[in-house]
Design a protein around this motif. Structure first.
Motif, short mmCIF file in Angstrom:
data_model
loop_
_atom_site.label_atom_id
_atom_site.label_comp_id
_atom_site.label_asym_id
_atom_site.label_seq_id
_atom_site.Cartn_x
_atom_site.Cartn_y
_atom_site.Cartn_z
N VAL A 1 -36.53 9.49 -32.99
CA VAL A 1 -35.68 10.31 -32.12
C VAL A 1 -35.91 11.80 -32.42
CG1 VAL A 1 -33.29 10.91 -31.55
CG2 VAL A 1 -33.96 8.52 -31.76
N LEU A 2 -36.11 12.14 -33.69
CA LEU A 2 -36.26 13.55 -34.06
C LEU A 2 -37.62 14.12 -33.71
CD1 LEU A 2 -34.30 13.49 -37.42
CD2 LEU A 2 -33.77 14.92 -35.44
N THR A 3 -38.48 13.34 -33.09
CA THR A 3 -39.73 13.90 -32.55
C THR A 3 -39.47 14.63 -31.24
OG1 THR A 3 -40.30 11.93 -31.26
CG2 THR A 3 -41.06 12.01 -33.56
N GLY A 4 -38.35 14.32 -30.60
CA GLY A 4 -38.01 14.95 -29.33
C GLY A 4 -38.61 14.28 -28.12
N LYS A 5 -39.28 13.14 -28.32
CA LYS A 5 -39.94 12.49 -27.17
C LYS A 5 -38.96 11.74 -26.27
CE LYS A 5 -41.33 8.55 -30.07
NZ LYS A 5 -42.49 7.91 -30.69
N TYR A 6 -37.75 11.48 -26.77
CA TYR A 6 -36.74 10.82 -25.95
C TYR A 6 -35.80 11.89 -25.40
CZ TYR A 6 -38.45 6.84 -28.65
OH TYR A 6 -39.25 5.90 -29.25
N LYS A 7 -35.71 11.96 -24.08
CA LYS A 7 -34.94 13.02 -23.44
C LYS A 7 -33.72 12.45 -22.73
CE LYS A 7 -38.95 16.03 -22.93
NZ LYS A 7 -39.81 15.19 -23.78
N PRO A 8 -32.59 13.16 -22.78
CA PRO A 8 -31.38 12.64 -22.15
C PRO A 8 -31.58 12.43 -20.65
CG PRO A 8 -31.12 14.96 -22.78
CD PRO A 8 -32.40 14.48 -23.39
N GLY A 9 -31.12 11.28 -20.17
CA GLY A 9 -31.22 10.97 -18.76
C GLY A 9 -32.56 10.45 -18.31
N GLU A 10 -33.51 10.28 -19.25
CA GLU A 10 -34.84 9.77 -18.90
C GLU A 10 -35.13 8.47 -19.63
OE1 GLU A 10 -37.95 12.59 -19.42
OE2 GLU A 10 -36.84 14.24 -18.47
N ALA A 11 -35.91 7.62 -19.01
CA ALA A 11 -36.32 6.37 -19.65
C ALA A 11 -37.26 6.67 -20.81
CB ALA A 11 -37.00 5.46 -18.64
N PRO A 12 -37.26 5.86 -21.85
CA PRO A 12 -38.19 6.07 -22.97
C PRO A 12 -39.64 6.02 -22.48
CG PRO A 12 -36.52 4.46 -23.57
CD PRO A 12 -36.37 4.70 -22.10
#
Length: 315
Positions: A207-218
């Motif tokens: 998660v701390l890589t920043g690749k997961y964004k709020p409101g977006e699919a993984p």
């Protein structure tokens, strides 16, 4: 790559280490895993962490094959026991400690591990029995040192105070900007007693890589998208946390680092941390993570990061 002394031992481990939980022998195919292992050695990583339960022995077996051509004294190898390997093979009884070390050594194709760790605390076995069995393992030359993972502070203290047994040199807790529980009791207790931290999940399952964004699919190919590797990440995938991580990016940029490197450097700011374990499915991830060992960050940036994440965790 800088190294740090592991507790009171004579082992010096790379500040970034390579783990194999959910990856090698399980979620990452063998050739890609070998490339990651090669990249780790190229980057100066000398510490490899695994466990008997990872892939039901598959991670140890992969490492046994992949490390076979490397000089044994060129790397520090750690494994663990506790979780079930069968309906009857589990825990930290004397019988299990002696059985599982032999099984791990066979899969790893080596005569000894540098660090043998209790993966969790076994409340069904007297602590004295476990410590005496671990001492047998060390004195038989099958492990050089012993450690534990996620033990309660009172049980750590009891082991420290026990006479006539080998002493722990390492603790392996979950620790990151998103999970700071060890700071309350475990780190102070260990720091006072010659025990270093080997941190797992320093990137909060990615998660701390920043690749997961709020409101977006993984993203496709990510851990959160994987049935095999994504089961542990769901609790961190809240909108508030994902937004907080995005808010950390300007701080990382100010430090001249990627967000991944910034998060690893935050973990390594703690003197009692000897190494941060990374998981990687691609060589470029290994090299990016390894670069965090050289990072120099203004403590004020870390303080701002802690405030951002703390407010998100409180929501």
């Amino acid at each position: 790559m800088r190294t740090r002394q592991l507790g009171s031992s004579d082992l010096h481990v790379s500040e970034i280490s390579l783990g194999s939980w959910l990856t090698y022998g399980v979620g990452v195919e063998a050739e890609a895993a070998r490339r990651c292992l090669d990249a780790a050695f190229d980057a100066g990583i000398n510490f490899i962490d695994t466990a008997n339960v990872y892939g039901g022995g598959a991670a140890e077996s992969f490492l046994g094959e992949a490390l076979a051509d490397r000089p044994r004294d060129s790397y520090v190898l750690a494994t663990k026991l506790f979780f079930p390997m069968s309906d009857t093979d589990k825990g930290l009884s004397r019988a299990q400690v002696l059985k599982q070390i032999d099984a791990s050594l066979s899969r790893l194709k080596t005569t000894h591990v540098d660090l043998y760790q209790c993966h969790r605390y076994d409340f069904d076995t007297p602590l004295e029995e476990t410590m005496e069995a671990l001492t047998e393992v060390v004195r038989a030359g099958k492990a050089r040192y012993i450690g534990f993972s996620e033990w309660p502070a009172d049980r750590i203290k009891a082991a420290i105070e026990m006479a006539g047994v080998e002493k722990f040199v390492s603790s392996q807790p979950q620790y990151s900007l998103l999970h700071r529980d060890p700071e309350d009791e475990v780190i102070p207790l260990c720091a006072a007693n010659g025990i270093s931290q080997i941190v797992w999940s320093p990137l909060g399952q990615g998660v701390l890589t920043g690749k997961y964004k709020p409101g977006e699919a993984p993203p496709e190919g990510s851990r959160a998208k994987s049935d095999e590797m994504g089961g542990y990440i769901k609790g961190l995938m809240t909108p508030a946390i994902l937004q907080a991580v995005q808010d950390l990016k300007p701080l990382a940029e100010e430090a001249g680092l990627s967000l991944t490197q910034f998060a690893l450097a935050w973990v390594l700011r703690e003197p009692n941390v000897a190494s941060a374990i990374i998981g990687a499915s691609r060589p470029e991830q290994v090299h990016e993570n390894a670069a965090a060992s050289d990072a120099k960050v203004d403590p004020e940036l870390f303080a701002r990061a802690e405030k951002i994440v703390g407010e998100a965790r409180a929501k």
